[in-house]
Design a protein around this motif. Structure first.
Motif, mmCIF file in Angstrom:
data_model
loop_
_atom_site.group_PDB
_atom_site.id
_atom_site.type_symbol
_atom_site.label_atom_id
_atom_site.label_comp_id
_atom_site.label_asym_id
_atom_site.label_seq_id
_atom_site.Cartn_x
_atom_site.Cartn_y
_atom_site.Cartn_z
ATOM 1 N N PRO A 175 0.797 -1.239 0.000
ATOM 2 C CA PRO A 175 0.000 0.000 0.000
ATOM 3 C C PRO A 175 0.823 1.280 0.000
ATOM 4 C CG PRO A 175 -0.921 -1.588 1.538
ATOM 5 C CD PRO A 175 0.384 -2.154 1.079
ATOM 6 N N ARG A 176 1.957 1.265 0.691
ATOM 7 C CA ARG A 176 2.796 2.459 0.694
ATOM 8 C C ARG A 176 4.214 2.087 1.114
ATOM 9 N NH1 ARG A 176 0.476 5.661 6.033
ATOM 10 N NH2 ARG A 176 1.588 4.448 7.603
ATOM 11 N N THR A 177 5.171 2.804 0.574
ATOM 12 C CA THR A 177 6.575 2.666 0.947
ATOM 13 C C THR A 177 7.078 4.046 1.328
ATOM 14 O OG1 THR A 177 6.886 0.816 -0.592
ATOM 15 C CG2 THR A 177 8.860 1.958 0.178
ATOM 16 N N THR A 178 7.775 4.137 2.457
ATOM 17 C CA THR A 178 8.236 5.429 2.944
ATOM 18 C C THR A 178 9.747 5.449 3.048
ATOM 19 O OG1 THR A 178 6.220 5.583 4.272
ATOM 20 C CG2 THR A 178 7.945 7.173 4.738
ATOM 21 N N LEU A 194 6.478 9.545 0.780
ATOM 22 C CA LEU A 194 5.512 8.458 0.813
ATOM 23 C C LEU A 194 5.207 8.042 -0.625
ATOM 24 C CD1 LEU A 194 3.588 6.730 2.543
ATOM 25 C CD2 LEU A 194 1.898 8.559 2.329
ATOM 26 N N VAL A 196 3.094 5.764 -3.075
ATOM 27 C CA VAL A 196 1.818 5.037 -3.047
ATOM 28 C C VAL A 196 1.457 4.587 -4.459
ATOM 29 C CG1 VAL A 196 -0.619 5.137 -2.424
ATOM 30 C CG2 VAL A 196 1.055 6.456 -1.107
ATOM 31 N N GLN A 198 -0.797 3.460 -7.573
ATOM 32 C CA GLN A 198 -2.159 3.808 -7.981
ATOM 33 C C GLN A 198 -2.737 2.801 -8.981
ATOM 34 O OE1 GLN A 198 -3.710 6.797 -6.618
ATOM 35 N NE2 GLN A 198 -1.951 6.324 -5.304
ATOM 36 N N TYR A 215 2.628 5.667 -9.770
ATOM 37 C CA TYR A 215 2.908 5.931 -8.357
ATOM 38 C C TYR A 215 2.700 7.412 -8.063
ATOM 39 C CZ TYR A 215 5.288 1.390 -8.228
ATOM 40 O OH TYR A 215 5.590 0.054 -8.300
ATOM 41 N N ARG A 218 4.515 11.557 -2.291
ATOM 42 C CA ARG A 218 4.056 12.699 -1.489
ATOM 43 C C ARG A 218 5.076 13.015 -0.403
ATOM 44 N NH1 ARG A 218 -0.907 11.045 -0.633
ATOM 45 N NH2 ARG A 218 -1.604 12.279 -2.421
ATOM 46 N N ASP A 238 2.393 16.877 -5.053
ATOM 47 C CA ASP A 238 2.767 15.493 -5.308
ATOM 48 C C ASP A 238 3.534 15.380 -6.618
ATOM 49 O OD1 ASP A 238 1.377 14.842 -3.021
ATOM 50 O OD2 ASP A 238 -0.422 14.159 -4.085
#
Length: 283
Positions: A175-178, A194, A196, A198, A215, A218, A238
Motif C-alpha cells: 500500500p505504501r513505501t516510505t 511516501l 503510493v 495507484q 505511483y 508525497r 505530489d
C-alpha cells in the motif's frame, strides 16, 4: 533517474508565525511529529547496471524546455548515476548520485547543481551520506552568495537522487513505501517521501501495448513545520511517476516539481534523434 523536488521553504515569515502559535497548537505539532511515518528500507530486487539514455523535460502544455541525458555505471555493488538537463534558456540542472546496492539501496553521495534563469535561486547541494555532512551553496534574495554546512544524522534509507531507481524496485502491491530525503530549504532538513501505487494504466509505444504502474510520491513534513505547511497551504505538490513493469522495469514518465517552489514539469523518454547528413555511414 531520481527524486527532484519535494522542497519546503521555511521562510522568516513562517518562523515568526511559529513563535506566535498558542501552546495547544505546539502540542498538536509535537503529536504529529511523534506519529511521523516510519521509513522503509527498499530491498534490491533487481540490480542496476550500465545505462545511457536520453530524456526530454517539458511543461504540461507540451513545450520542450530542456534536453536531458543520463548515464549509469555499475562496478560491483557500487553504482554512479549522472543526470544532466540543458535548458533552452541556458540553465543547467545536474545531479550526480552514487549508491550501493548490496541487498538494500544505500545512498553514498549526492551532488546537485541548479543554475540559470529557469531557477529562482541558484543552488548547489552536496551530501556525504557516510559522514552526514550536507553543504548548500546558494544565493539569497539580494543575490549574495552564502554557504551552509551542517552535519545531519542521516537514516540508512535517505533517498536523494534515488527516487526513480527505487520505484522500479518497490513492491507495487504494498500500500505504501516510505523513505527519507534531505530537503535544502536552503537549511537542510529531513522529510519523508511516501510512495503510493495507484494501479496500472495502459501505455502505447507505436503499435505495441503495455501497462505502466502509476505511483504518487508525497512529501511528509514532520513536526511544527509540517503542521504549518498544511495550515498555510505550503504543502509541496505530489509527484507522479509511471514505471513499466515486468522482468525489466523501466522509467516511463514523471510529473512534478524539479526544484523548490518550481512549477510542475514533465520528464519522459526522448524520441529517437536524427543522424546529421555528414555522419551517415557510406554504402
Amino acid at each position: 533517474m531520481r527524486s527532484r523536488g519535494f522542497l519546503f521553504q521555511y521562510t522568516p515569515m513562517l518562523e515568526r508565525i511559529l513563535f506566535r502559535l498558542p501552546a495547544v497548537l505546539l502540542a498538536c505539532a509535537a503529536l504529529v511529529h511523534s506519529n511521523a511515518l516510519a521509513a522503509d528500507a527498499v530491498a534490491v530486487r533487481r540490480t542496476e547496471g550500465l545505462m545511457h539514455g536520453f530524456l526530454v523535460l517539458q511543461n504540461l502544455q507540451g513545450e520542450t524546455l530542456a534536453d536531458g541525458e543520463m548515464t549509469q555505471v555499475a562496478r560491483g555493488d557500487r553504482v554512479t548515476d549522472n543526470l544532466i538537463f540543458r535548458f533552452k534558456d541556458g540553465s543547467l540542472y545536474e545531479d550526480k548520485t552514487t549508491f550501493s546496492q548490496h541487498r538494500k539501496f544505500r545512498l553514498l553521495s549526492d551532488h546537485v547543481v541548479q543554475r540559470g534563469p529557469s531557477f529562482k535561486h541558484p543552488m548547489e547541494t552536496s551530501i556525504d551520506a557516510s559522514s552526514g555532512q550536507v553543504t548548500v551553496r546558494y544565493k539569497d534574495d539580494d543575490g549574495k552568495e552564502k554557504v551552509l554546512s551542517q552535519r545531519v544524522e542521516l537514516p540508512p534509507d535517505v533517498s536523494n537522487g534515488l527516487l526513480f531507481t527505487l520505484v522500479k524496485d518497490v513492491q507495487p502491491n504494498v500500500p505504501r513505501t516510505t523513505v527519507s530525503m534531505v530537503a535544502a530549504t536552503p537549511k537542510p532538513r529531513l522529510i519523508k517521501l511516501l510512495i503510493v501505487p495507484q494501479g496500472q494504466e495502459p501505455l502505447s509505444i507505436g503499435k505495441l501495448q503495455h501497462k505502466a504502474t502509476h505511483y504518487i510520491v508525497r512529501a511528509e513534513i514532520g513536526g511544527v513545520a509540517g503542521l504549518l505547511a498544511h495550515l498555510l497551504g505550503k504543502q509541496p505538490p505530489d509527484t507522479h511517476v509511471w514505471v513499466l513493469g515486468g522482468e525489466a522495469p523501466a522509467f516511463v514518465k514523471s510529473e512534478g516539481p524539479l526544484y523548490q517552489g518550481g512549477p510542475i514539469w514533465r520528464i519522459q523518454l526522448a524520441a529517437a534523434g536524427q543522424f546529421s547528413k555528414d555522419s551517415q555511414p557510406e554504402n
